[in-house]
Design a protein around this motif. Structure first.
Motif, mmCIF file in Angstrom:
data_model
loop_
_atom_site.group_PDB
_atom_site.id
_atom_site.type_symbol
_atom_site.label_atom_id
_atom_site.label_comp_id
_atom_site.label_asym_id
_atom_site.label_seq_id
_atom_site.Cartn_x
_atom_site.Cartn_y
_atom_site.Cartn_z
ATOM 1 N N ASN A 1 1.456 11.912 9.419
ATOM 2 C CA ASN A 1 1.810 13.168 10.096
ATOM 3 C C ASN A 1 0.645 13.711 10.905
ATOM 4 O O ASN A 1 0.825 14.242 12.002
ATOM 5 N N LEU A 2 -0.561 13.589 10.337
ATOM 6 C CA LEU A 2 -1.740 14.078 11.051
ATOM 7 C C LEU A 2 -1.971 13.264 12.324
ATOM 8 O O LEU A 2 -2.225 13.821 13.399
ATOM 9 N N LEU B 1 -9.698 9.941 14.877
ATOM 10 C CA LEU B 1 -9.976 11.343 14.545
ATOM 11 C C LEU B 1 -9.472 11.668 13.145
ATOM 12 O O LEU B 1 -10.165 12.340 12.365
ATOM 13 N N ALA C 1 0.563 14.312 14.906
ATOM 14 C CA ALA C 1 0.273 15.619 15.518
ATOM 15 C C ALA C 1 -0.882 15.504 16.499
ATOM 16 O O ALA C 1 -0.832 16.045 17.614
ATOM 17 N N LEU C 2 -1.937 14.782 16.109
ATOM 18 C CA LEU C 2 -3.085 14.612 16.999
ATOM 19 C C LEU C 2 -2.691 13.847 18.270
ATOM 20 O O LEU C 2 -3.209 14.120 19.359
ATOM 21 N N LEU D 1 -11.645 12.984 10.025
ATOM 22 C CA LEU D 1 -11.340 14.250 9.349
ATOM 23 C C LEU D 1 -11.201 14.039 7.845
ATOM 24 O O LEU D 1 -11.689 14.843 7.054
ATOM 25 N N VAL D 2 -10.551 12.950 7.457
ATOM 26 C CA VAL D 2 -10.374 12.685 6.027
ATOM 27 C C VAL D 2 -11.725 12.454 5.357
ATOM 28 O O VAL D 2 -11.959 12.896 4.236
ATOM 29 N N MET E 1 -9.064 9.668 10.591
ATOM 30 C CA MET E 1 -9.929 9.052 9.581
ATOM 31 C C MET E 1 -11.236 9.834 9.453
ATOM 32 O O MET E 1 -11.750 10.028 8.349
ATOM 33 N N MET F 1 0.834 -1.202 0.000
ATOM 34 C CA MET F 1 0.000 0.000 0.000
ATOM 35 C C MET F 1 0.871 1.255 0.000
ATOM 36 O O MET F 1 1.944 1.275 0.594
ATOM 37 N N ASP F 2 0.434 2.292 -0.657
ATOM 38 C CA ASP F 2 1.163 3.557 -0.624
ATOM 39 C C ASP F 2 1.399 3.976 0.809
ATOM 40 O O ASP F 2 0.556 3.784 1.674
ATOM 41 N N HIS F 3 2.534 4.562 1.034
ATOM 42 C CA HIS F 3 2.788 5.147 2.341
ATOM 43 C C HIS F 3 2.090 6.501 2.357
ATOM 44 O O HIS F 3 2.404 7.391 1.570
ATOM 45 N N LEU F 4 1.119 6.662 3.251
ATOM 46 C CA LEU F 4 0.323 7.886 3.267
ATOM 47 C C LEU F 4 0.926 8.872 4.263
ATOM 48 O O LEU F 4 0.441 9.028 5.381
ATOM 49 N N ALA F 5 2.001 9.533 3.851
ATOM 50 C CA ALA F 5 2.724 10.426 4.771
ATOM 51 C C ALA F 5 1.822 11.492 5.402
ATOM 52 O O ALA F 5 1.917 11.733 6.602
ATOM 53 N N PRO F 6 0.936 12.140 4.620
ATOM 54 C CA PRO F 6 0.109 13.177 5.260
ATOM 55 C C PRO F 6 -0.791 12.597 6.361
ATOM 56 O O PRO F 6 -1.054 13.262 7.360
ATOM 57 N N LEU F 7 -1.232 11.358 6.174
ATOM 58 C CA LEU F 7 -2.065 10.721 7.202
ATOM 59 C C LEU F 7 -1.227 10.409 8.441
ATOM 60 O O LEU F 7 -1.629 10.692 9.573
#
Lengths: 200, 200
Positions: free
Chosen positions: A9-10, A28, A13-14, A32-33, A30, A1-7
């Motif tokens: 990172n989110l 949270l 941070a959370l 938000l997305v 998921m 699966m693609d590495h979902l860096a923005p996910l």
């Protein structure tokens, strides 16, 4: 699966929010997305506005507008301006203001003595407290701290610190909360309420 | 006291997160204001990056990079590409992928039938499901939904919906979770495990 860096990172941070564990942060993120009402951007903008617009008052530590520092609570005339109420956090100041039970000045320590969490006296705003006691002519200091061991230790420390300053030091009363019954009170609360009995 | 609009807005935005009530939102907002490591901006940037960088796959509904839509799970060769696994949410897809127990395609409904929460069939991705059944040549559909009444209703609906399509429909097994004992199982789990007994 693609590495979902923005996910990732989110979620990271959370997870840094107090009381938000990794699991909750994932949930949270998921949500938000999936949100279709732009909540991600609404929350981001609220955070950026708060980051720009809010500050901790350099005097009392309360939350204030960046454009108003020291804050209104420190600068506006107050009925009991000779009394300084010491609390642990800015949130406590809001709570006490809401209660309407106090009309003096505030000082937030930004924590309490907690060896377990690595918080020592040097991390709290004690020096600023001594400066204020010297400069602002307070006559009484009220400790509005909690009831656990760490708060007790903090209260004791402040009492010692102020022992030879020209202020009386008091601590808010502990006892039965409003609307409660003896039947449902725990032993520690009852013991403290009995110790603190007042003549009537 | 000054009206702290940025604080109010932050609390309001945080309150919109699922499972975060007003109280928790206030606590989080105060923690963010007091944070000295720039968490407010870190979180804001993570949100903005996620908002830009992530999307829901138009085919399966999974979270994917905005630059890769349909997602990798939909486009890369998969061992069981003739099997379509239906789940409620993108998070479920991640869970099943982590389990390593499935190697086919996915379809997230983005919810389940829930009259209590006002979610009906029209809010779910049923039309897209029928399109995909018609277009992608699936032979089997596996319903990976939960065990409560709403998930059951959703499962029944999908089974009916697909009744005259050229696919077999199955549902994941219910029974004792891995590592559990009869002694600690609840009645509903045991009953379902017994009904689902398999010859050995």
């Amino acid at each position: 699966m693609d590495h979902l860096a923005p996910l990732d990172n989110l979620v990271a941070a959370l997870s840094r929010l107090p009381g938000i564990g990794r699991r909750t942060a994932e949930r949270l993120a998921m949500a938000l997305v999936q949100d279709r009402k732009g909540l991600m951007r609404i929350l981001a903008n609220a955070l950026l506005e708060a980051d720009d617009g809010l500050a901790c008052c350099e005097r009392c530590g309360s939350v204030t507008l960046s454009t108003r520092n020291p804050c209104e609570l420190c600068t506006r005339p107050r009925k009991e301006a000779r009394i300084l109420c010491i609390v642990e956090s800015p949130g406590d100041i809001l709570k006490i203001e809401e209660s309407g039970g106090f009309h003096g000045r505030y000082h937030a320590l930004m924590g309490r003595i907690s060896p377990m969490h690595g918080t020592g006296v040097a991390d709290l705003r004690m020096d600023r407290l001594l400066e204020r006691i010297a400069d602002e002519g307070f006559e009484e200091v009220v400790l509005a701290l909690g009831t656990d061991a760490e708060s007790d230790a903090t209260a004791s420390y402040v009492r010692e610190l102020l022992a030879n300053r020209p202020v009386t030091v008091s601590r808010i009363a502990f006892g039965l909360p409003a609307g409660s019954a003896i039947e449902y009170s725990d032993a520690a609360t009852l013991a403290r309420a009995l110790r603190g009995r007042q003549s009537m």
